[in-house]
Scaffold this active site. Structure first.
Site, PDB file in Angstrom:
ATOM      1  N   THR A   1     -39.306  30.162 -14.755  1.00  0.00           N
ATOM      2  CA  THR A   1     -38.323  31.174 -14.374  1.00  0.00           C
ATOM      3  C   THR A   1     -38.834  32.539 -14.786  1.00  0.00           C
ATOM      4  O   THR A   1     -39.448  32.672 -15.845  1.00  0.00           O
ATOM      5  CB  THR A   1     -37.016  30.898 -15.153  1.00  0.00           C
ATOM      6  OG1 THR A   1     -36.444  29.713 -14.629  1.00  0.00           O
ATOM      7  CG2 THR A   1     -36.034  32.038 -15.057  1.00  0.00           C
TER       8      THR A   1
ATOM      9  N   GLY B   1     -37.091  27.466 -19.547  1.00  0.00           N
ATOM     10  CA  GLY B   1     -37.186  26.092 -20.024  1.00  0.00           C
ATOM     11  C   GLY B   1     -36.077  25.223 -19.475  1.00  0.00           C
ATOM     12  O   GLY B   1     -35.496  25.532 -18.436  1.00  0.00           O
TER      13      GLY B   1
HETATM   14  C1  SD4 Z   1     -33.589  25.870 -15.067  1.00  0.00           C
HETATM   15  N1  SD4 Z   1     -34.332  27.343 -16.819  1.00  0.00           N
HETATM   16  O1  SD4 Z   1     -33.181  25.880 -13.913  1.00  0.00           O
HETATM   17  C2  SD4 Z   1     -34.560  26.958 -15.448  1.00  0.00           C
HETATM   18  C3  SD4 Z   1     -35.904  26.402 -15.202  1.00  0.00           C
HETATM   19  C4  SD4 Z   1     -37.048  27.238 -15.535  1.00  0.00           C
HETATM   20  O2  SD4 Z   1     -38.163  28.555 -16.962  1.00  0.00           O
HETATM   21  O3  SD4 Z   1     -37.944  27.358 -14.787  1.00  0.00           O
HETATM   22  N2  SD4 Z   1     -37.098  27.836 -16.641  1.00  0.00           N
HETATM   23  O4  SD4 Z   1     -33.331  25.008 -15.877  1.00  0.00           O
END
Ligand code: SD4
Length: 326
Positions: free
Chosen positions: A184, A236
């Site tokens: 993200t 995350g």
């Molecule tokens: C999620 N936090 O949808 C996001 C995923 C992600 O870096 O890529 N976080 O859970």
């Protein structure tokens, strides 16, 4: 401060090996000072986002404009397979996007489960500025986006479709830390006026269930700021960040006097302890970035592999965040 030994305790960590405790010297990555402007963003693609955001800040632009324009670059980049155009789809082959934005007045806007729109962050800003609401999801968010002049387009690139077809062969949902699920883009900025803003945008967890929404569009989880204190944003495993109100918690710790570094580390540790109790550590990765009102900033993650891009007067680069587990 919690010592690493206390933090990890005697937990059996399966195949996970442990790294050395971050040293005090490493903590110096957290920068002090009244320097403005400052922008920080998650992951490698934060560099290109900052390259757009920082000049705006230097010219006296607002943190709000900077955090929107900065992450738009990554949303439009088909090579980034975790954000916007080119993002990995869910298990039904649909690219569904989550994003939110927050400004110095605690105005916020958010969209979730939005399809076929390249720039969810700009739709989120429109929700903030043009509606009495904070969050629009799915079909309603799409209708609103179209009413605001956003054009629908197919976000599933041939590369993402190929990866999806490969995944379909086994259809096994097993997040691969730092690769599939954790890129993200979150951005925090402090403008020349001393005001903060933040943004967060993602295609979420690859191969997620259709309809799944992560932390990224949830104010307080994926992003939070208080213009009197500072801002924080997460990356995350979204479920872990929602369970702990992660970014809000980082900001609250900063309000109580913690540095951005200590606040990010404490919340990461709290998530670790929670997941240890749940016996669910295997696929957990979380990372936070934080930026204080005084321009001090830091990042911290549970496991190795998280980095963030920073830019401030006379200095820019990519910093590997300290972490607690290999
Ligand atoms: C999620 N936090 O949808 C996001 C995923 C992600 O870096 O890529 N976080 O859970």
């Amino acid at each position: 401060m919690i010592k690493r030994r206390d933090f990890l305790g005697k937990a059996a960590l399966g195949t996970v090996s442990l790294s050395a405790l971050p040293t005090m010297a490493m903590k110096a990555e957290s920068k002090k000072g009244a320097k403005k402007p400052v922008v920080i963003s998650t992951w490698n693609h934060g560099v290109q986002a900052n390259e757009t955001a920082y000049p705006l800040l230097e010219k006296g632009g607002t943190a709000l404009d900077a955090v929107e324009m900065g992450v738009r670059v990554v949303e439009a980049d088909p090579k980034v397979m975790t954000v916007g155009l080119g993002g990995f789809p869910d298990r039904e082959g649909k690219v569904t996007l989550d994003a939110c934005i927050m400004d110095k007045h605690s105005n916020c806007g958010s969209v979730a489960f939005l399809q076929n729109i390249v720039h969810p962050i700009s739709v989120a800003r429109k929700v903030m500025e043009e509606t009495p609401h904070i969050m629009l999801v799915g079909e309603g968010a799409l209708q609103f986006a179209k009413s605001q002049g956003f054009k629908e387009e197919n976000l599933l690139t041939p590369e993402a479709e190929k990866a999806y077809k490969k995944w379909l062969e086994e259809s096994k949902y097993q997040p691969v830390i730092n690769i599939e699920n954790h890129d993200t883009i979150s951005m925090l900025a402090l403008d020349k006026n001393g005001d903060l803003a933040g943004s967060c945008t993602t295609s979420g967890a690859a191969w997620k269930m259709h309809g799944r929404v992560g932390d990224s569009p949830i104010i307080g989880a994926g992003l939070f700021l208080d213009n009197e204190v500072g801002g924080a944003a997460a990356t995350g495993l979204g479920e872990a960040v929602i369970r702990t109100a992660g970014s809000a918690m980082v900001v609250e710790l900063m309000r109580q006097g913690d540095s951005p570094y200590d606040a990010c580390k404490k919340v990461t540790e709290r998530i670790y302890q929670l997941y240890k109790r749940r016996d669910d550590l295997q696929y957990l990765q979380v990372g936070f970035i934080a930026l204080s009102k005084t321009g001090e900033y830091a990042g911290y993650s549970l496991r190795k592999g998280f980095n963030y891009a920073f830019q401030e007067p006379g200095k820019n680069g990519l910093s590997d965040a300290d972490f607690s587990m290999d």
